[in-house]
Write a protein that holds these residues in place. Structure first.
Motif, PDB file in Angstrom:
ATOM      1  N   LEU A  77       0.829  -1.213   0.000  1.00 16.22           N
ATOM      2  CA  LEU A  77       0.000   0.000   0.000  1.00 16.22           C
ATOM      3  C   LEU A  77       0.861   1.260   0.000  1.00 16.22           C
ATOM      4  O   LEU A  77       0.488   2.270  -0.610  1.00 16.22           O
ATOM      5  N   GLU A  78       1.989   1.204   0.661  1.00 11.53           N
ATOM      6  CA  GLU A  78       2.925   2.333   0.645  1.00 11.53           C
ATOM      7  C   GLU A  78       3.479   2.533  -0.758  1.00 11.53           C
ATOM      8  O   GLU A  78       3.573   3.674  -1.251  1.00 11.53           O
ATOM      9  N   LYS A  81       0.824   4.089  -2.940  1.00 14.32           N
ATOM     10  CA  LYS A  81       0.644   5.508  -2.598  1.00 14.32           C
ATOM     11  C   LYS A  81       1.768   6.361  -3.179  1.00 14.32           C
ATOM     12  O   LYS A  81       1.523   7.471  -3.659  1.00 14.32           O
ATOM     13  N   GLU A  82       2.975   5.848  -3.148  1.00 13.38           N
ATOM     14  CA  GLU A  82       4.135   6.607  -3.641  1.00 13.38           C
ATOM     15  C   GLU A  82       4.305   6.492  -5.148  1.00 13.38           C
ATOM     16  O   GLU A  82       5.225   7.098  -5.712  1.00 13.38           O
ATOM     17  N   ASP A 209      -2.259   4.585   8.701  1.00 17.94           N
ATOM     18  CA  ASP A 209      -1.627   5.061   7.466  1.00 17.94           C
ATOM     19  C   ASP A 209      -2.379   4.633   6.212  1.00 17.94           C
ATOM     20  O   ASP A 209      -2.385   5.360   5.215  1.00 17.94           O
ATOM     21  N   PHE A 210      -2.999   3.461   6.253  1.00 18.37           N
ATOM     22  CA  PHE A 210      -3.702   2.940   5.082  1.00 18.37           C
ATOM     23  C   PHE A 210      -5.031   2.305   5.495  1.00 18.37           C
ATOM     24  O   PHE A 210      -5.231   1.091   5.377  1.00 18.37           O
ATOM     25  N   GLU A 212      -7.653   2.100   4.069  1.00 14.29           N
ATOM     26  CA  GLU A 212      -8.323   1.428   2.957  1.00 14.29           C
ATOM     27  C   GLU A 212      -8.093  -0.079   2.957  1.00 14.29           C
ATOM     28  O   GLU A 212      -8.778  -0.820   2.241  1.00 14.29           O
TER      29      GLU A 212
END
Length: 448
Positions: A77-78, A81-82, A209-210, A212
């Motif tokens: 997920l990071e 996002k990036e 942080d996520f 979702e």
């Protein structure tokens, strides 16, 4: 007559008991009922603040099995996002992933040796069905190899402030189950391990942080590659989702885990009436000391029942509060000799029902803004921050949080409530003269 006297004495005795009960202190310590959680380790956390409400052997390092996948989820997920990877990005199956995915004795969706799969469907297979081959595929996409990905897992754990952990693969299987294909740099008998506290903290961070992740973790059933020859029904291993066999109102995540080494584990989360809690049980057992699927959900249910029944999020300190003993600060070189103070924001915290009066505000002033006498120097602007206010429990009770960052949830700024302009040179001179003669008078008076 004797009977009448006896009845009066009984009535008086009952009255004393009732009166005595009224003046007893609140059950501040006793209200934290001792939870009998049958697991090698467990922890209960309020999700918005990271406050720890219950723990058992929370720092003991134990096997985590597929709860490992929460770290893989975090890193994916990071990366999404990036912008380093995309959901529709295709993956070509490697020999390792193909062989791993074919083992139906493990949780898997079989992947074709010559197949191509996008990250979205691999992610869903991992989160919903705990598919190990799909998880290894994700690791290869992000890390280039599972060995490189494992390094990223351990680095991210350190970055998140976790303690008591070790990752040796991306999915949580015993390394020996990989039949000699375990990641380079790890041993064939090594296992992924964490403490309950570290596992809870990882869950806390992924939800922060996520959030979702819950959109997928809450899916009870889904078909992998629906409408194709490869279609497979995936039922979520989290059987506490409301529509499944051990359904619990409000449960929408997060990750189960089971191996011979780790036993039956579960990191759960549930939300009701504006409250969300996180639970972790490791190697859960039933009343007979046997581990099974039901045991991990039964022990989780105990903690969630306790949390939802006994805790509420309360405003402990309103905004614009004046703190007794710190209503103002002295000011030098100003048109006023002091400035009023109040809190900028309210402090809210999850607390046991009825224990609101068991907390007190504590002021911490910013010494860098004060002189040696503890004075501010004019000018002072309304809203200037002069320190902070936090909350402490009365008596010997402590408020436990996952880390220092979580502790900031119960800190608010202490600010100046008004302007204090700097005095002009004439007023400062006259004050100086007054202080001079006042000093002479005091010295003379002390002689007599």
């Amino acid at each position: 007559m004797k009977r009448e006297i006896r009845n009066k004495l009984l009535a008086i005795s009952m009255a004393f008991v009732m009166i005595f009960g009224l003046f007893q202190p609140t059950n501040f310590v006793q209200a934290e009922a001792q939870l009998d959680v049958r697991a090698d380790a467990a922890i209960l956390i309020e999700a918005s603040s990271g406050r720890v409400l219950f723990e058992k052997n929370a720092d003991t390092v134990l096997g985590i099995a597929s709860m490992t996948k929460m770290m893989t989820e975090y890193l994916l997920l990071e990366a999404i996002k990036e912008g380093r990877v995309k959901w529709d990005q295709e993956y070509s199956v490697t020999e390792y992933v193909w062989r791993l995915s074919q083992d139906r004795s493990l949780s898997n969706v079989p992947l074709r040796r010559d197949g191509k799969y996008n990250l979205r469907e691999l992610y869903e297979a991992m989160v919903i069905y705990s598919a190990n081959g799909a998880t290894a595929a994700i690791a290869e996409v992000i890390g280039g190899s599972e060995a490189n990905f494992v390094k990223k897992m351990n680095e991210k754990a350190q970055e998140l402030g976790l303690e008591n952990y070790k990752f040796v693969n991306s999915h949580g299987l015993n390394n020996r189950d990989l039949k000699g294909m375990h990641p380079e740099g790890t041993g064939p008998e090594e296992e992924n391990v964490m403490s309950a506290r570290a596992t809870g903290k990882l869950a806390y961070r992924i939800l922060k942080d996520f959030p979702e992740v819950l959109d997928t973790a809450s899916i009870d059933k889904k078909k992998f590659r629906e409408g194709t020859d490869d279609e497979i029904k995936m039922e979520n291993w989290n059987w506490m989702l409301p529509s499944l066999v051990f359904g619990y109102e409000g449960v929408d995540g997060l990750k189960t885990g089971t191996t011979d080494f780790a036993g039956y584990c579960f990191t759960g989360t549930a939300s009701r009436d504006g409250k969300r809690f996180i639970t972790v049980v490791m190697n859960a057992k039933n009343a007979n000391g046997q581990g099974n699927y039901k045991a991990r959900f039964d022990e989780t249910r105990k903690m969630l029942d306790y949390a939802f029944s006994n805790y509420a999020i309360e405003e402990i300190l309103p905004a614009n509060s004046k703190i007794k003993g710190n209503e103002s600060l002295p000011v030098i070189k100003g048109k006023k000799d002091k400035v009023k103070l109040f809190t900028k924001d309210p402090i809210e915290m999850v607390i046991l029902n009825g224990e609101k009066g068991q907390y007190k505000p504590v002021v911490v002033l910013d010494k860098k803004k004060l002189n040696k006498k503890g004075e501010l120097t004019a000018p002072v602007k309304k809203g200037d921050v002069v320190g902070y206010v936090t909350i402490k429990a009365k008596g010997d009770k402590t408020i436990s949080f996952l880390d220092d960052k979580a502790t900031n949830q119960i800190k608010v700024e202490l600010i100046a409530a008004e302007d204090v302009e700097k005095a002009n040179w004439f007023i400062l001179m006259m004050r100086g003269i007054g202080d001079f003669f006042s000093g002479i008078w005091k010295s003379a008076a002390s002689l007599f």
